[in-house]
Design an enzyme around this catalytic site. Structure first.
Site, PDB file in Angstrom:
ATOM      1  N   GLU A  85       5.905  74.578  61.514  1.00 36.42           N
ATOM      2  CA  GLU A  85       5.961  75.845  60.783  1.00 36.42           C
ATOM      3  C   GLU A  85       7.232  76.624  61.101  1.00 36.42           C
ATOM      4  O   GLU A  85       7.625  76.788  62.244  1.00 36.42           O
ATOM      5  CB  GLU A  85       4.738  76.702  61.117  1.00 36.42           C
ATOM      6  N   ARG A  95      -9.807  83.240  53.503  1.00 38.61           N
ATOM      7  CA  ARG A  95     -10.630  82.632  52.450  1.00 38.61           C
ATOM      8  C   ARG A  95     -12.072  82.459  52.913  1.00 38.61           C
ATOM      9  O   ARG A  95     -13.010  82.570  52.113  1.00 38.61           O
ATOM     10  CB  ARG A  95     -10.033  81.276  52.060  1.00 38.61           C
ATOM     11  N   CYS A 148      -4.450  80.474  61.880  1.00 42.04           N
ATOM     12  CA  CYS A 148      -3.247  79.772  62.321  1.00 42.04           C
ATOM     13  C   CYS A 148      -2.003  80.653  62.148  1.00 42.04           C
ATOM     14  O   CYS A 148      -1.204  80.808  63.071  1.00 42.04           O
ATOM     15  CB  CYS A 148      -3.087  78.459  61.555  1.00 42.04           C
ATOM     16  N   HIS A 172       1.042  72.397  62.456  1.00 42.29           N
ATOM     17  CA  HIS A 172      -0.212  71.985  61.822  1.00 42.29           C
ATOM     18  C   HIS A 172      -0.314  70.459  61.838  1.00 42.29           C
ATOM     19  O   HIS A 172       0.685  69.761  61.656  1.00 42.29           O
ATOM     20  CB  HIS A 172      -0.269  72.458  60.361  1.00 42.29           C
TER      21      HIS A 172
END
Length: 220
Positions: A85, A95, A148, A172
């Site tokens: 990342e 979500r 995350c 990830h």
């Protein structure tokens, strides 16, 4: 603050979330506990998949070990490779609820923080090292808006304010094969490959002070 006997790296993984029985990040990370890589002791910590609490636990581990490098690892079901990342944004937009039942929507990670933080890891050298080890890897320009991204932003905020000598970032990883069989068509990566990838990442992070000037942008 407790100083380590030797220079060290702190690597974190997450507890399972979203109905999964395991989290491949912690499954792989815990296997590195106690190893020595290029003279750096490896310490590991499992983080709760919870907003805010995860940052507090990470801060405690940083204060305990005084690491030179902090790598936070998380699961990204649906991704096919090791995703390094580049940036974390100052927003929580969940979500699904976290493991404590919290589901923040459009809230900041840090109320007074900047819009985003970039990792200070040599991410393109890390990608190159992974490719040279025949491990699929890419630079990701979004860590999402769940825990995350939250922990990456919290890590870089902590480094910026209190630990500017630390290099830190987030990676990830895909599902394990045992998870992917329950998600039709989802890619996976073996735990052995993920463990190998983490060792490569640690080595590249501690041995490179500057990054490569090569493209890793995306068009989507």
């Amino acid at each position: 603050m407790t100083n380590s006997v030797k220079p060290c790296v702190l690597i974190t993984g997450f507890a399972p979330f979203g109905g999964e029985k395991i989290n491949p990040s912690w499954q792989a990370v815990q296997a590195l506990e106690g190893l020595n890589i290029d003279g750096f002791a490896i310490h590991t910590k499992e983080l709760p998949c919870e907003f805010d609490t995860s940052i507090s636990v990470l801060q405690g581990a940083i204060n305990k070990y005084s690491p030179h490098v902090v790598l936070c690892i998380g699961q990204a079901g649906g991704r096919a490779d090791i995703s390094i990342e580049r940036v974390a944004i100052n927003v929580n937009d969940a979500r699904i609820a976290d493991n404590a039942g919290a589901q923040p929507i459009d809230t900041p990670v840090v109320a007074t923080g900047p819009a985003a933080y970039f990792t200070n890891l040599p991410i393109k050298r890390i990608q190159q090292a992974l490719h040279q080890s025949d491990i699929p890897a890419s630079i990701s320009n979004t860590a999402g808006t769940y825990v995350c991204n939250h922990i990456m932003y919290g890590l870089m905020h902590e480094i910026t304010l209190h630990h500017q000598n630390i290099k830190g970032g987030f990676v990830h990883i895909p599902y394990l094969p045992s998870q992917a069989v329950h998600h039709n068509g989802a890619p996976s990566m073996s735990q052995e490959t993920v463990i190998s990838a983490l060792k490569v990442i640690v080595t590249a992070a501690i041995s490179n002070k500057t990054d490569l000037k090569v493209t890793a942008g995306t068009t989507h």
